[in-house]
Design a protein around this motif. Sequence first.
Motif, short mmCIF file in Angstrom:
data_model
loop_
_atom_site.label_atom_id
_atom_site.label_comp_id
_atom_site.label_asym_id
_atom_site.label_seq_id
_atom_site.Cartn_x
_atom_site.Cartn_y
_atom_site.Cartn_z
N ASP A 52 2.37 2.70 18.68
CA ASP A 52 3.34 3.74 19.05
C ASP A 52 3.03 4.98 18.22
N ASP A 53 2.69 6.07 18.89
CA ASP A 53 2.29 7.29 18.18
C ASP A 53 3.34 7.78 17.19
N ARG A 54 4.61 7.54 17.50
CA ARG A 54 5.67 8.01 16.60
C ARG A 54 5.61 7.32 15.24
N TYR A 55 4.92 6.15 15.20
CA TYR A 55 4.88 5.38 13.97
C TYR A 55 3.63 5.67 13.13
N GLN A 56 2.69 6.47 13.71
CA GLN A 56 1.38 6.63 13.06
C GLN A 56 1.47 7.23 11.67
N ILE A 57 2.36 8.18 11.51
CA ILE A 57 2.49 8.83 10.20
C ILE A 57 2.84 7.80 9.11
N PHE A 58 3.62 6.82 9.51
CA PHE A 58 4.03 5.79 8.53
C PHE A 58 2.90 4.79 8.28
N TRP A 59 2.19 4.41 9.36
CA TRP A 59 1.06 3.49 9.17
C TRP A 59 -0.04 4.16 8.35
#
Lengths: 394, 74
Positions: A52-59
């Motif tokens: 999910d692109d919205r989660y990329q910053i966290f990953w």
Amino acid sequence: MFSFFFLFSEKISLERIDWISNFIENFLKINEDESKLVTIFLTGEGIYNLIDDRYQIFWDKIFSNMHVICYLDSFEMQVMGIEVDNLLKKYEFNFIFTDKEDKTGFWTAVIYSLNTAVNEPLFGVIQFEGPYMHRNSVYAVNALEAAINNGLKPELYSYLDGVHLGHAVQKPSEFLNIGEKLIMLGESARDKDIDFLMLACARCGKARGYMRDEQPEELYASNDIIPSFFQCNLNKIIDKFEQNHLIIAPSFACIQDNFPKEIGHQTAPPILIFISRPPYSSEWTFGGLSFAMACANHDIMTKVVFIEDGIYSLIGYHHIVDDEKIFNMQELIDGISDLEYLELYAYLPSLEIRNHSISNFLDGIKLIKINELQEIIEHLIKNSHSFHARIMFF
Amino acid sequence: MDRVKIPDYTELTCTNLMIKLKIITKKMIQAEQVEFYSTREQFDNIKKPFSKNHYSLLGNKTEENKYHVIIKKN
């Protein structure tokens, strides 16, 4: 050396991935001289968190550290049509893919990774959700099967809707028959001379119609339940939490001390319970608080953190009339706040982003931020004589 | 004067009784007490938590599987 483990089989919220990424960053940053490792296990819908692109910053924040590894359930990735190549492009060195031909391969990896330090012959699975509505019932039986295959004694503890796993005469047309599978696992364990214990909370079972008459024995069996699946007092299940073996859940975490100070003088593993859902629309909050109270009554060091939507239990003034036949969650929280082995916390950022504050009369709850959450979790293990501390999400 | 009827909690599950008692006893003032009927299993369950520091607990068997229980806040 401290190791931290997360396992998710469900899509988690942006709020949760946010605080988890901060937690992992802090965990690895503080006391950098100590060797630390974070292992994340993702199966089922938990894998969607990665794509999910919205989660990329966290990953990106999580995987920027080489001390984080992530096991992915390749069998489930196939089911969901998720391509390995896309993931490898970005985080190649952080990933371990389990055998895509073996549905229990992921769970064998979980067992091997987690049981190395604990090294117990028992392996427990606690299940909160029933079959058919939730595929994590399949993951639960896969985990139990992996335990048997690896010579461990499996134990299933069913709580809340999890008690439906043992319903007799299940007949799904297009789903793994969980009842039959549990019976088969029992036979498979017997063939290997391994005990297989299945316990279900009697309070949850009674509410759902599994106990037609009085319970004369500690372990209650009936024609409504598959053989060897026993209803019992919750305290009987908590007895199991006094032991040191691993107990996993569809979503759980665990911190381990790989080199504890004193070996051979172990105490019950401490437990941290996240209350993350609103108080009344489901049984999660009541179930979590009841479980916490029962643990504390067994002298298990128990910490409860109200987080995410769990903070709604703490705001306003709840007024429940007798006819509602439900416990007032705020009275319950206040009532258990004086238990010797129980500590209550609220995660301040969850209150702040919702623009709420705790009601004044709930004065037994301490507000914490990410650094304090970090300390609470590390102290769980540092202040105990156990190899690990259990962390469960309700 | 009519004596207040002693509540019968024998139908409650052990967990729910424990929660009910925690809520009731938290609101009690010093020397105040609560009395009720419980089953043997319920009584066994509440013995330990309510025998600590702030409370004293008394249970008398009245029937085969029924106890008259008194918890007093010290």
